[in-house]
Design a protein around this motif. Sequence first.
Motif, PDB file in Angstrom:
ATOM      1  N   MET A  62       0.798  -1.209  -0.108  1.00 24.02           N
ATOM      2  CA  MET A  62      -0.032   0.144  -0.189  1.00 24.02           C
ATOM      3  C   MET A  62       1.010   1.309  -0.017  1.00 24.02           C
ATOM      4  O   MET A  62       1.918   1.378   0.751  1.00 24.02           O
ATOM      5  N   LYS A  63       0.521   2.353  -0.816  1.00 28.00           N
ATOM      6  CA  LYS A  63       1.430   3.367  -0.915  1.00 28.00           C
ATOM      7  C   LYS A  63       0.893   4.642  -0.068  1.00 28.00           C
ATOM      8  O   LYS A  63      -0.290   4.651  -0.032  1.00 28.00           O
ATOM      9  N   ILE A  64       1.776   5.116   0.770  1.00 21.76           N
ATOM     10  CA  ILE A  64       1.372   6.140   1.811  1.00 21.76           C
ATOM     11  C   ILE A  64       0.689   7.304   1.116  1.00 21.76           C
ATOM     12  O   ILE A  64      -0.388   8.014   1.586  1.00 21.76           O
ATOM     13  N   GLU A  65       1.118   7.692   0.049  1.00 24.88           N
ATOM     14  CA  GLU A  65       0.485   8.734  -0.829  1.00 24.88           C
ATOM     15  C   GLU A  65      -1.071   8.572  -1.277  1.00 24.88           C
ATOM     16  O   GLU A  65      -1.841   9.349  -1.012  1.00 24.88           O
ATOM     17  N   ASN A  66      -1.405   7.278  -1.521  1.00 28.26           N
ATOM     18  CA  ASN A  66      -2.743   6.961  -1.536  1.00 28.26           C
ATOM     19  C   ASN A  66      -3.454   7.133  -0.180  1.00 28.26           C
ATOM     20  O   ASN A  66      -4.725   7.854  -0.287  1.00 28.26           O
ATOM     21  N   VAL A  67      -2.939   6.634   0.866  1.00 27.39           N
ATOM     22  CA  VAL A  67      -3.858   6.826   2.085  1.00 27.39           C
ATOM     23  C   VAL A  67      -4.034   8.158   2.507  1.00 27.39           C
ATOM     24  O   VAL A  67      -4.898   8.482   2.927  1.00 27.39           O
ATOM     25  N   LYS A  68      -2.901   8.897   2.377  1.00 24.36           N
ATOM     26  CA  LYS A  68      -2.999  10.471   2.637  1.00 24.36           C
ATOM     27  C   LYS A  68      -4.089  10.941   1.849  1.00 24.36           C
ATOM     28  O   LYS A  68      -4.896  11.926   2.498  1.00 24.36           O
ATOM     29  N   ALA A  69      -3.947  10.648   0.474  1.00 20.26           N
ATOM     30  CA  ALA A  69      -5.048  11.602  -0.346  1.00 20.26           C
ATOM     31  C   ALA A  69      -6.330  11.024   0.004  1.00 20.26           C
ATOM     32  O   ALA A  69      -7.450  11.828   0.177  1.00 20.26           O
ATOM     33  N   GLN A  70      -6.598   9.531   0.415  1.00 17.70           N
ATOM     34  CA  GLN A  70      -8.044   9.337   0.962  1.00 17.70           C
ATOM     35  C   GLN A  70      -8.301   9.967   2.397  1.00 17.70           C
ATOM     36  O   GLN A  70      -9.554  10.380   2.645  1.00 17.70           O
ATOM     37  N   MET A  71      -7.329  10.221   3.165  1.00 16.84           N
ATOM     38  CA  MET A  71      -7.569  11.017   4.592  1.00 16.84           C
ATOM     39  C   MET A  71      -8.037  12.258   4.144  1.00 16.84           C
ATOM     40  O   MET A  71      -9.022  13.025   4.632  1.00 16.84           O
ATOM     41  N   ARG A  72      -7.308  12.859   3.030  1.00 12.80           N
ATOM     42  CA  ARG A  72      -7.665  14.307   3.075  1.00 12.80           C
ATOM     43  C   ARG A  72      -8.952  14.437   2.402  1.00 12.80           C
ATOM     44  O   ARG A  72      -9.949  15.428   2.678  1.00 12.80           O
ATOM     45  N   LYS A  73      -9.216  13.643   1.272  1.00 15.47           N
ATOM     46  CA  LYS A  73     -10.877  13.362   0.825  1.00 15.47           C
ATOM     47  C   LYS A  73     -11.642  13.319   1.974  1.00 15.47           C
ATOM     48  O   LYS A  73     -12.913  13.987   1.716  1.00 15.47           O
ATOM     49  N   GLY A  74     -11.664  12.599   2.798  1.00 13.67           N
ATOM     50  CA  GLY A  74     -12.650  12.138   3.865  1.00 13.67           C
ATOM     51  C   GLY A  74     -12.866  13.468   4.666  1.00 13.67           C
ATOM     52  O   GLY A  74     -13.950  13.739   5.381  1.00 13.67           O
ATOM     53  N   VAL A  75     -11.948  14.596   4.659  1.00 11.69           N
ATOM     54  CA  VAL A  75     -12.312  15.711   5.429  1.00 11.69           C
ATOM     55  C   VAL A  75     -12.405  16.871   4.791  1.00 11.69           C
ATOM     56  O   VAL A  75     -12.754  18.091   5.222  1.00 11.69           O
ATOM     57  N   LEU A  76     -12.476  16.886   3.518  1.00 15.21           N
ATOM     58  CA  LEU A  76     -12.519  17.975   2.283  1.00 15.21           C
ATOM     59  C   LEU A  76     -13.728  18.780   2.659  1.00 15.21           C
ATOM     60  O   LEU A  76     -13.911  19.851   2.894  1.00 15.21           O
ATOM     61  N   GLU A  77     -14.950  18.006   2.833  1.00 17.51           N
ATOM     62  CA  GLU A  77     -16.272  18.951   2.919  1.00 17.51           C
ATOM     63  C   GLU A  77     -16.108  19.635   4.386  1.00 17.51           C
ATOM     64  O   GLU A  77     -16.754  20.571   4.340  1.00 17.51           O
ATOM     65  N   TYR A  78     -15.594  19.107   5.434  1.00 17.82           N
ATOM     66  CA  TYR A  78     -15.662  19.695   6.812  1.00 17.82           C
ATOM     67  C   TYR A  78     -14.792  20.861   6.483  1.00 17.82           C
ATOM     68  O   TYR A  78     -14.753  22.014   7.121  1.00 17.82           O
ATOM     69  N   CYS A  79     -13.472  20.697   5.842  1.00 21.05           N
ATOM     70  CA  CYS A  79     -12.737  22.065   5.525  1.00 21.05           C
ATOM     71  C   CYS A  79     -13.086  22.932   4.638  1.00 21.05           C
ATOM     72  O   CYS A  79     -12.816  24.438   4.891  1.00 21.05           O
TER      73      CYS A  79
END
Length: 111
Positions: free
Chosen positions: A1-18
């Motif tokens: 698993m690539k860390i960049e993919n995980v980080k992108a998914q984490m950012r996507k998960g909080v984007l509405e909130y931001c």
Amino acid sequence: MKIENVKAQMRKGVLEYCILSVLSGEDAYTSDIIKTLKEAEMIVMEGTLYPLLTRLKNDGLLSYRWEESTQGPPRKYYAITEKGRDFLSELDQSWQQLITAVQQINQNRKP
């Protein structure tokens, strides 16, 4: 698993909130929203942002207005609605609960 993919998914998960948080301070044009998110290292592309803004607007969390521009066509400015502020308040509580849970889990982590 690539860390960049995980980080992108984490950012996507909080984007509405931001986005709701950004707009809770003042109304903003799309490029201003993108600039604020990028300054906070929340990397986002216009192609991701526009559908999300439309969905938040369709859900009644955002509204928009057109303003004439001296440098081209009219600009669409987004604003958070009262329903959006209520939703943001709920997200604030959920975010704090999530932070607390993750911190608790991390404290119990073995080195």
